[in-house]
Enzyme design. Structure first.
Site, PDB file in Angstrom:
ATOM      1  N   GLU A   1      -3.149  -9.353   2.843  1.00  0.00           N
ATOM      2  CA  GLU A   1      -3.263  -9.667   4.099  1.00  0.00           C
ATOM      3  C   GLU A   1      -4.642  -9.129   4.665  1.00  0.00           C
ATOM      4  O   GLU A   1      -4.925  -9.900   5.161  1.00  0.00           O
ATOM      5  CB  GLU A   1      -2.332  -8.803   5.281  1.00  0.00           C
ATOM      6  CG  GLU A   1      -2.229  -7.587   5.843  1.00  0.00           C
ATOM      7  CD  GLU A   1      -2.205  -6.255   4.767  1.00  0.00           C
ATOM      8  OE1 GLU A   1      -2.037  -6.967   3.625  1.00  0.00           O
ATOM      9  OE2 GLU A   1      -2.631  -5.328   5.266  1.00  0.00           O
TER      10      GLU A   1
ATOM     11  N   HIS B   1      -3.953  -5.022  -0.457  1.00  0.00           N
ATOM     12  CA  HIS B   1      -3.530  -5.096   0.611  1.00  0.00           C
ATOM     13  C   HIS B   1      -3.464  -6.639   0.888  1.00  0.00           C
ATOM     14  O   HIS B   1      -4.653  -7.291   0.720  1.00  0.00           O
ATOM     15  CB  HIS B   1      -4.052  -4.850   1.976  1.00  0.00           C
ATOM     16  CG  HIS B   1      -3.973  -3.845   2.161  1.00  0.00           C
ATOM     17  ND1 HIS B   1      -3.183  -3.066   2.923  1.00  0.00           N
ATOM     18  CD2 HIS B   1      -4.145  -2.076   1.665  1.00  0.00           C
ATOM     19  CE1 HIS B   1      -2.911  -2.305   3.474  1.00  0.00           C
ATOM     20  NE2 HIS B   1      -4.044  -1.319   2.638  1.00  0.00           N
TER      21      HIS B   1
ATOM     22  N   CYS C   1       0.703  -1.256   0.041  1.00  0.00           N
ATOM     23  CA  CYS C   1       0.034   0.248   0.124  1.00  0.00           C
ATOM     24  C   CYS C   1       1.210   0.885   0.428  1.00  0.00           C
ATOM     25  O   CYS C   1       1.797   1.244  -0.996  1.00  0.00           O
ATOM     26  CB  CYS C   1      -0.780  -0.119   1.099  1.00  0.00           C
ATOM     27  SG  CYS C   1      -2.557   1.207   0.998  1.00  0.00           S
TER      28      CYS C   1
END
Lengths: 195, 251
Positions: A177, A175, A77
């Site tokens: 994750e 992202h 990001c």
């Protein structure tokens, strides 16, 4: 394998640590030069405002260290945007790893882009086993235009670079994750890259 | 294309899910982590946890919950309820929350929006607005619709955007709990007025209501609680129906 998540006082890094644990690895949070240099994998996170984050990097001297790292490094990001030459956000210079600048979406679209969008034109081993047009979670007001170092693109107002690679340096605008099982697979690919 | 988002909302009290939940395959219907995992697996795009507990222990319990949720699920989630300071937010974000939602504390202290946006970035600041119509005017309310303020919904929405909110969660108290559909007219007006994403909330009763919230209300996301808790609508079925209405969704 020693995985370090660079901790420079910016952003939600706990989620990345948890995602790495779900993949069966451990990660430590650190801003220590020695520890970062000695790691097998370095993750460079970042959410928040670019010029503020850059100041934090400069304060800790990490702006000098990061571009010299030799192991695989993944910026996520804002982390990816800070690896570029500069960002329009707060008019800040970046780390100069990727030869491109981050610029702002225009008011023609809602800003920030917030939610799930597709990645395509996948090019790197980072996307091994990943299908074109998978959905990733993105939250950002500034973007990196499509460029030579792009290894994935996404369309929002324009077709832009949603992932970058140069040598051992990788960046994802999305992202991994927070992007479901496919995102986790991309993070896993990064951890399994050959040096 | 950027997809429209479907967001289940879980009300949390003392670390447990409250209001009836009706998942037959749950071992423990009150465990928010287990419920979060099920929603995540079913294709929810995000989750919202609204803490309604009022005890002194609440912060500690909430932080523990946030950690458990963040370690278990791999989609974004927002935490709201009783957040009134930069420190409150810092603790939640450090423990794995992706966004926070503020409501009455933003009305009482609008500067909080600026402070949070500056410190953590707009992307994690959701301002929740509860409003209902009084004599044809949309008025912002506090305490779940009990206390009217002096604020007009649209003026307040514009102000929170200017102060740095990254998203608005608009609940129509006129529609909430009715299962008669979202407040699409007000939603469409909001969506045109501000340039940040709008989450529609209040009134979901059937699949068509979601379709309308996107096509008529121009919402960027739709939030609901009971239709998901009671399995009246399954997220997969809902998303398939949205797609067949040419609404872009993640399936």
């Amino acid at each position: 394998m020693k995985i370090v998540i660079i901790n420079y006082g910016v952003g939600n890094i706990q989620s990345i640590k948890f995602a790495i644990e779900r993949l069966g690895f451990e990660a430590v949070l650190s801003n220590d030069w020695k520890e970062i240099k000695a790691a097998d994998r370095v993750i460079f996170p970042g959410v928040g405002e670019a010029s503020f984050a850059m100041e934090m990097l400069i304060d800790s001297g990490l702006d000098v260290l990061i571009p010299t790292l030799k192991q695989p490094v993944l910026g996520i990001c804002l982390g990816m945007q800070l690896m570029c030459n500069k960002s329009e956000e707060g008019n800040t210079t970046g780390l100069g790893i990727f030869d491109v600048d981050a610029i702002k979406f225009t008011p023609k679209v809602k800003v920030p882009q917030m939610g799930w969008n597709q990645i395509y034109n996948l090019k790197s081993l980072l996307f091994k086993g990943i299908n074109e047009n998978e959905y990733m979670y993105l939250v950002h007001s500034f973007y990196v235009p499509n460029c030579l170092e792009a290894i994935a693109t996404t369309n929002y107002e324009v077709e832009y670079a949603s992932a970058l690679q140069k040598n051992n340096f990788y960046g994802t605008q999305f992202h991994p994750e927070k992007s479901g099982d496919v995102g986790e697979q991309i993070l896993g690919n990064f951890l399994k890259l050959k040096d | 294309m950027l997809t429209k988002r479907i967001i289940p909302c879980l009300d949390i009290k003392n670390g447990r899910t409250v209001k009836g939940v009706n998942f037959v395959d749950l071992r423990d219907a009150g465990d928010p982590v287990e419920l979060a995992k099920i929603y995540s697996d079913e294709g929810a795009d995000e989750l919202v946890f609204l803490d309604i507990s009022a005890t002194e222990e609440r912060r500690k319990t909430l932080v523990e919950l946030v950690r458990k949720v963040a370690s278990t699920i791999n989609i974004p989630f927002t935490v709201g309820g009783g957040i009134s300071s930069v420190l409150d937010v810092e603790i939640l974000l450090q423990n794995g929350a992706d966004k926070v939602s503020i409501n009455s504390s933003a009305v009482k202290n609008p500067q909080l929006i600026n402070d949070l946006a500056q410190k953590f970035g707009s992307q994690c600041v959701v301002v929740a607005i509860d409003a209902k119509q009084i004599d044809g005017e949309w008025i912002v309310h506090l305490m779940g619709g009990k206390i009217p303020t002096e604020l007009n919904l649209f003026d307040w929405a514009k102000e929170v955007e200017q102060r740095g909110a990254g998203e608005i969660l608009f609940t129509s108290m006129d529609n909430d709990g009715t299962k008669n559909g979202f407040a699409n007219e007000a939603l469409a007006k909001l969506s045109k007025l501000v340039n940040i994403p709008i989450i529609a909330s209040g009134g979901a009763g059937n699949i068509q209501h979601f379709v309308d919230s996107f096509l008529v209300g121009k919402a960027d996301a739709a939030l609901a609680a009971s239709v998901f808790h009671f399995k009246e609508i399954k997220i997969k079925t809902l998303k398939t129906a949205l797609k067949s209405n040419n609404i872009e969704v993640r399936i």
